[in-house]
Scaffold this motif. Structure first.
Motif, PDB file in Angstrom:
ATOM      1  N   ALA A 786      48.203  50.832  48.750  1.00 27.02           N
ATOM      2  CA  ALA A 786      48.417  50.758  47.308  1.00 27.02           C
ATOM      3  C   ALA A 786      48.269  49.326  46.800  1.00 27.02           C
ATOM      4  O   ALA A 786      47.637  49.077  45.764  1.00 27.02           O
ATOM      5  N   SER A 787      48.847  48.376  47.522  1.00 27.00           N
ATOM      6  CA  SER A 787      48.765  46.980  47.087  1.00 27.00           C
ATOM      7  C   SER A 787      47.332  46.461  47.129  1.00 27.00           C
ATOM      8  O   SER A 787      46.901  45.715  46.241  1.00 27.00           O
ATOM      9  N   MET A 788      46.565  46.862  48.146  1.00 29.72           N
ATOM     10  CA  MET A 788      45.177  46.439  48.218  1.00 29.72           C
ATOM     11  C   MET A 788      44.337  47.087  47.108  1.00 29.72           C
ATOM     12  O   MET A 788      43.431  46.462  46.562  1.00 29.72           O
ATOM     13  N   ALA A 789      44.669  48.332  46.763  1.00 25.09           N
ATOM     14  CA  ALA A 789      43.958  49.005  45.666  1.00 25.09           C
ATOM     15  C   ALA A 789      44.230  48.299  44.339  1.00 25.09           C
ATOM     16  O   ALA A 789      43.317  48.099  43.517  1.00 25.09           O
ATOM     17  N   VAL A 790      45.486  47.905  44.123  1.00 25.17           N
ATOM     18  CA  VAL A 790      45.829  47.170  42.900  1.00 25.17           C
ATOM     19  C   VAL A 790      45.114  45.825  42.869  1.00 25.17           C
ATOM     20  O   VAL A 790      44.580  45.413  41.823  1.00 25.17           O
ATOM     21  N   LEU A 791      45.096  45.132  44.004  1.00 28.00           N
ATOM     22  CA  LEU A 791      44.402  43.845  44.071  1.00 28.00           C
ATOM     23  C   LEU A 791      42.930  43.993  43.727  1.00 28.00           C
ATOM     24  O   LEU A 791      42.371  43.203  42.945  1.00 28.00           O
ATOM     25  N   LEU A 792      42.289  45.000  44.307  1.00 25.32           N
ATOM     26  CA  LEU A 792      40.866  45.216  44.037  1.00 25.32           C
ATOM     27  C   LEU A 792      40.632  45.498  42.543  1.00 25.32           C
ATOM     28  O   LEU A 792      39.696  44.973  41.945  1.00 25.32           O
ATOM     29  N   THR A 793      41.500  46.304  41.944  1.00 20.30           N
ATOM     30  CA  THR A 793      41.347  46.635  40.527  1.00 20.30           C
ATOM     31  C   THR A 793      41.511  45.391  39.659  1.00 20.30           C
ATOM     32  O   THR A 793      40.738  45.169  38.711  1.00 20.30           O
ATOM     33  N   LEU A 794      42.507  44.570  39.964  1.00 15.87           N
ATOM     34  CA  LEU A 794      42.721  43.346  39.185  1.00 15.87           C
ATOM     35  C   LEU A 794      41.540  42.393  39.304  1.00 15.87           C
ATOM     36  O   LEU A 794      41.105  41.804  38.306  1.00 15.87           O
ATOM     37  N   VAL A 795      41.017  42.245  40.523  1.00 15.90           N
ATOM     38  CA  VAL A 795      39.859  41.371  40.708  1.00 15.90           C
ATOM     39  C   VAL A 795      38.648  41.915  39.965  1.00 15.90           C
ATOM     40  O   VAL A 795      37.874  41.168  39.361  1.00 15.90           O
ATOM     41  N   ALA A 796      38.474  43.246  39.960  1.00 15.64           N
ATOM     42  CA  ALA A 796      37.355  43.865  39.245  1.00 15.64           C
ATOM     43  C   ALA A 796      37.458  43.595  37.740  1.00 15.64           C
ATOM     44  O   ALA A 796      36.460  43.255  37.086  1.00 15.64           O
TER      45      ALA A 796
END
Length: 819
Positions: A786-796
């Motif tokens: 979940a944390s990696m998914a949030v990180l990817l979304t924020l970077v996107a």
């Protein structure tokens, strides 16, 4: 050929005409190709074509296992070796080796040189020739004829200044004269980190059947040119059965599950890093795929921008397939330039990898960009050119010139299809990046948990060192014990030292040992190999200094010396295995023949991790242990010439390095100490492959995230440019900058969401292969995912912010006139 050269020249001109595009594409490819080349260089140098070994596929290690004693991979005995040595039909050459360090007095502080005593065919097995002089003859591999040494290249350079006249020079080693007869080339260093070699020179009685279970030699053999590994395995199985059936072995091989077997040499030496390396190779392949997707998106956008040019050329008679070939040629040129820069990047990355690798792996290791690496890189570049060049070439091949000549900047059905394809590439990039992020995340979480594992003692604050007493000077147990006792007294009374002790072997030192023993009053039934455990010899105050908990009874004291009552201490595991539901204090055991005295158990201590922080502690590699319980003997009763010193510091343990040297120097100025490390460093080294893999996987995940963000940024920027007129119309009809910002970021969020969904599905499927390498962390840990998914979304979203802000500043009047 002429047409190809024309295409090549035109491709170079077009790339030079667009330097911004070319630089971005080349750097992206260089990053992907360079990372893959660097990791493959390590895989090649360790597992496929080790530097300095000719025909490694024909080289194998001969080992012994005791299945019923949990000894799965240990050294062999001298009698075992005779069977291999005498089989010339299967083996072209074979040899055995054991470690034997040498004290060399030079300068103000004596040196301890890491030596290897080897049988005469050692260098023949590796098919290596000396740089200077010669190697040992069979006549020199005999008792009382073994006063010759061969120097390693680094020893010759660092100690003897690289003098060519060093051959035939006499030197004092262990206070005895040895003649230097040769120097090995720089690319040969087996065993790893060896400073010099000397003849093994075993006496004839070492090879008798009575010694067949005294395993202490590392054996290597080279197969005949026409022999296969299966031939060696069959021979060793037959030999094992022959020994099992030999009445002189009294049924012990069958009872203990004893057998000989072979392991490919590279697998034996580097087997621990094989899985982490293959995981890293898979990770960098993901990075390359993301890089190729990025470049494919750039080429598609560039092809769309050149659609009218291609349409005009087609209308003038140019073949669509001819234009497609032109695009492929540009892709090949890009891949070639990317390969060149990738090789430069890889050459530097390999140095970083060796710096990052654990000391026990990188010491003496040489990784080169050899022919195999260059071939791999060339194939990689070619495959990359096909991957990222196929889509633009396909687009050009099916170009409709009439439609493209008539269309403006509006989205036709074909252009919308190309837009969806480019969006799909970005979604794939984000998905691959999330797989790497999730994998790195669970590894980092696992590694953080390893730091809190209880190893059974207090490693913080411990400084350790090793020494080996020369047999000529310390030729009796009394002399060895007197030296050790004096050194420990001085060390214990030194400033900054809370307590000091000695032991052999030391936890996380890379050494181990195990042995069978007998229990007084107990007879093993038929088919039972009898009690077996790991064995340690320690000094008084060892358990106190190490911080090992005394469960009951007492620890060793200064009175437990030669001539006193023989005593022993066992750990809780051994007590539970062989004295269940009994008070073990006062019980007696014996670890030798009938002439060996019975030893009374006086204490029980807590178990200690010896070779790895987690996992089963069975034998393998250099550490020979059963993974069962441990029994300890007093070092002052079981003397040893090679010992580890341990000092607990009141402050920084590394500051005790000089203190330990001084304490030993005061007792004997000619005695060197070596292998000075804090216990924390030793534990860190034991986790080296795991830590290195985590660090590199994290780096590759960061690279993948960056490349995916760049790809998304490029797509959104291109889309904004393509939709300038549409945005102008919307704003002219009343849309606010906030509405435009929401529209652009909404598109990014949709792509990121698709990437997250695809990445999570792929990560759940792929990270399961990592389960065996993780500690107390699920391979599909929900919080990490979940944390990696949030990180990817924020970077996107961050990557889309700049083109989105640009869209809000569009002037409607200017946009409506934009072409």
């Amino acid at each position: 050929m002429t047409t190809f050269l024309q295409d090549l020249r035109y491709a170079v001109r077009m790339l030079l005409k667009n330097p911004g595009f070319t630089v971005v594409a080349v750097l992206t490819l260089a990053l992907g190709i360079g990372a893959n080349t660097a990791i493959f260089s390590v895989v090649n140098g360790l597992l496929l074509h080790p530097y300095g070994i000719a025909h490694p596929e024909r080289l194998l290690a001969v080992r012994v296992r005791y299945e019923k004693l949990n000894l799965k991979n240990i050294a062999i005995s001298a009698p075992d070796f005779t069977f291999v040595r005498d089989n010339k039909q299967t083996f072209a050459a074979s040899a055995i080796q054991t470690e034997s360090d040498f004290n060399y007095a030079t300068g103000s502080w004596p040196l301890r040189l890491r030596g290897a005593r080897v049988s005469s065919q050692w260098f023949d097995v590796f098919e290596t020739k000396p740089l200077l002089g010669r190697v040992f003859t069979p006549e020199e591999d005999q008792p009382n004829a073994d006063r010759e040494v061969v120097l390693a290249y680094h020893t010759w350079k660092s100690i003897f200044g690289g003098e060519t006249g060093v051959v035939d020079r006499s030197v004092q080693l262990n206070q005895q004269p040895y003649k230097i007869i040769g120097v090995m080339p720089e690319n040969f260093q087996w065993p790893s980190q060896t400073d010099l070699w000397a003849p093994l020179a075993l006496p004839p009685n070492a090879f008798v059947i009575d010694n067949i279970f005294n395993e202490s030699y590392f054996a290597v053999a080279r197969l005949q040119a026409n022999a296969k590994f299966s031939h060696a395995a069959t021979f060793l199985n037959m030999t094992s059965q022959q020994i099992i059936d030999d009445p002189r072995t009294q049924g012990y091989p069958k009872a203990s599950g004893w057998s000989l077997f072979a392991v490919p040499f590279t697998e034996f030496v580097y087997g621990d890093v094989r899985t982490p390396l293959l995981i890293l190779l898979g990770a960098v392949s993901f990075v390359l795929l993301i890089a190729c997707s990025n470049v494919a998106g750039l080429l598609l956008a560039r092809a769309s921008a050149r659609a009218k040019e291609f349409s005009i050329r087609t209308a003038l008679g140019g073949s669509p397939w001819r234009l497609a070939r032109q695009m492929l040629t540009e892709s090949v040129v890009l891949a070639g330039i990317g390969m060149a820069f990738g090789l430069l990047l890889a050459s530097q990355a390999v140095r970083a990898l060796l710096w990052l690798a654990p000391e026990n792996l990188s010491g003496g290791l040489s990784i080169h960009l050899d022919f195999y690496v260059l071939l791999f890189t060339a194939l990689l570049a070619g495959a990359s050119a096909v991957i990222f060049g196929a889509a633009p070439a396909w687009q050009i091949a099916f170009l409709d010139p009439q439609q493209n000549l008539k269309q403006g900047r509006g989205m036709t059905d074909g252009s919308r299809g190309r837009h969806l394809f480019r969006s799909g590439l970005v979604v794939a990039e984000l998905s691959l990046a999330l797989v790497l992020l999730a994998s790195a995340g669970v590894f980092v979480k696992s590694l953080s948990k390893l730091k809190d594992v209880d190893v059974g003692f207090r490693p913080h604050g411990l400084m350790t060192a090793a020494f080996a007493l020369p047999e000529r000077q310390y030729d009796t147990p009394a002399k060895q014990i007197a030296f050790l006792s004096s050194a420990l007294d001085r060390l214990s009374n030194s400033p900054g030292v809370e307590s000091a002790a000695a032991g052999v072997p030391l936890p996380f030192s890379g050494f181990g040992g195990s042995a069978s023993f007998r229990i007084e009053g107990r007879v093993s039934p038929p088919g039972d190999p009898g009690p077996h455990g790991d064995i340690r010899a320690v000094s008084p105050r060892y358990f106190e200094t190490m911080g090992i908990r005394l469960v009951r009874g007492r620890a060793f004291t200064d009175q437990d010396r030669l001539g006193g009552q023989p005593v022993a201490i066992v750990d809780e595991n051994l007590a539970r295995d062989y004295w269940p539901d009994q008070d073990v204090i006062g019980k007696r055991l014996r670890n030798g023949g009938d002439k060996t005295p019975w030893k009374t158990i006086v204490g029980v201590v807590a178990p200690v991790r010896h070779s790895q922080v987690v996992g089963e502690e069975s034998s393998g590699g250099a550490v020979q242990g059963s993974g069962k319980g441990v029994y300890y003997f007093p070092l002052y009763q079981e003397n040893s010439s090679a010992v580890f010193l341990i000092a607990r510091a009141s402050g920084n343990p590394a500051a005790l390095e000089g203190t330990i040297r001084a304490a030993v120097h005061q007792v004997d100025p000619s005695q060197p100490v070596s292998d000075l490390k804090t216990m924390d460093d030793r534990i860190t080294i034991s986790m080296g492959p795991r830590r290195s893999a985590v660090a590199l996987l994290s780096v590759f995940a960061a690279m993948a995230l960056t490349l995916a963000a760049v790809g998304l940024f490029g797509l959104i920027r291109y889309n904004v440019t393509q939709r300038i007129q549409e945005i102008g119309v919307r704003m002219a009809l009343g849309a606010s900058p906030r509405d435009v910002l929401r529209m652009v970021l909404g598109e990014s969020l949709r792509l990121a969401t698709l990437g997250v969904v695809g990445g999570l599905i792929a990560a759940f499927a792929l990270t399961r292969v990592l389960a065996s390498l993780l500690y107390e962390v699920s391979a599909t840990d929900p919080l990490t995912f979940a944390s990696m998914a949030v990180l990817l979304t924020l970077v996107a979203l961050l990557a889309s912010w700049i083109p989105a802000r640009r869209a809000t500043r569009v002037d409607p009047l200017v946009a409506l006139r934009y072409e």
